[in-house]
Motif scaffolding. Sequence first.
Motif, PDB file in Angstrom:
ATOM      1  N   PHE A  37       0.864  -1.133   0.093  1.00  0.00           N
ATOM      2  CA  PHE A  37       0.168  -0.003  -0.062  1.00  0.00           C
ATOM      3  C   PHE A  37       0.805   1.252  -0.162  1.00  0.00           C
ATOM      4  O   PHE A  37       0.438   2.424  -0.532  1.00  0.00           O
ATOM      5  N   LEU A  38       2.062   1.280   0.853  1.00  0.00           N
ATOM      6  CA  LEU A  38       2.656   2.283   0.792  1.00  0.00           C
ATOM      7  C   LEU A  38       3.565   2.951  -0.634  1.00  0.00           C
ATOM      8  O   LEU A  38       3.607   3.714  -1.064  1.00  0.00           O
ATOM      9  N   CYS A  93       2.703   6.185  -2.888  1.00  0.00           N
ATOM     10  CA  CYS A  93       3.711   6.944  -3.230  1.00  0.00           C
ATOM     11  C   CYS A  93       3.999   7.007  -4.579  1.00  0.00           C
ATOM     12  O   CYS A  93       4.303   8.292  -5.112  1.00  0.00           O
ATOM     13  N   LEU A  94       4.058   5.871  -5.306  1.00  0.00           N
ATOM     14  CA  LEU A  94       4.347   6.052  -6.818  1.00  0.00           C
ATOM     15  C   LEU A  94       3.131   5.913  -7.777  1.00  0.00           C
ATOM     16  O   LEU A  94       3.431   6.189  -8.926  1.00  0.00           O
ATOM     17  N   GLY A  95       2.038   5.387  -7.112  1.00  0.00           N
ATOM     18  CA  GLY A  95       0.963   5.410  -7.851  1.00  0.00           C
ATOM     19  C   GLY A  95       0.406   4.469  -8.846  1.00  0.00           C
ATOM     20  O   GLY A  95      -0.560   4.311  -9.613  1.00  0.00           O
TER      21      GLY A  95
END
Length: 261
Positions: free
Chosen positions: A250-251, A255-257
């Motif tokens: 999820f993180l 962050c990167l999409g």
Amino acid sequence: MLDLIAYAYGLDSSMVQDGPIWLETDRFDVIAKITPKTSKEDLKLMVRSLLAERFSLVTHTGSKPMPAWVLSVGKGKAKLKEGDDTGKADCQYQEPPPNQPPGTLSNIVFVCHNTTMEAFAKHLHDWGGGYLSEPVVDETGLKGAWDFDIKWTGKGQLQKAGADGISIFDAVDKQLGLKLDLETAPRPVLIVDSVNEKPTPNPPGLEKVLPTPPPAQFDVATIKPSKPDADFRGRINGDQVNVTGSTLKFLITFCLGPEPE
């Protein structure tokens, strides 16, 4: 672009309809200077103006039947206290007591002051992600601002809690005298008529007025494994970011999409 439009108009992204397919795929960095006293609402208006000027965004409002959790008054009287209109409107998450024994059940608790039902409906959707996959629509008919407390058991811990647990639906019912029903309700939507994929060029000499900022970094950050049964929660409060029970996937996605698979 979808995120920018949703932010500028204060909407959930699901309420932005139509427009070209690249709204959900093309990504942009917007770097601008504002005065320290700029309010959040004024900032949204500024982004709205930027989208119109730089991307030629044209929209209009409409209505569309969509799934939604409808918040309404239950059979009895709502269990709310009238707020003080002169006070600050806020809902604060209450941290669990420190040094609890292992395995102690920690409910999710919010204390709200001078909160409108419209704002509460939006908060519920943000807070109750485990329960409420669709937006919450206020149809209580309750005007003004209210004071109330609400607590419930995270969905991931509800079965483990047994008789001591309380779902978000029971909490809304028993503690507030309200109810949540999943219905198909007409919801106001923002319809994108047209928008340019490429913005107008930045003005010349911009790098002197607005130099490229250094890479963003936290002043301090702590990372530690969550408890196996911890519920996912995330919030941004001023200059602090708190995320619990999150997977690394999820993180990375946040962050990167990339779209999770």
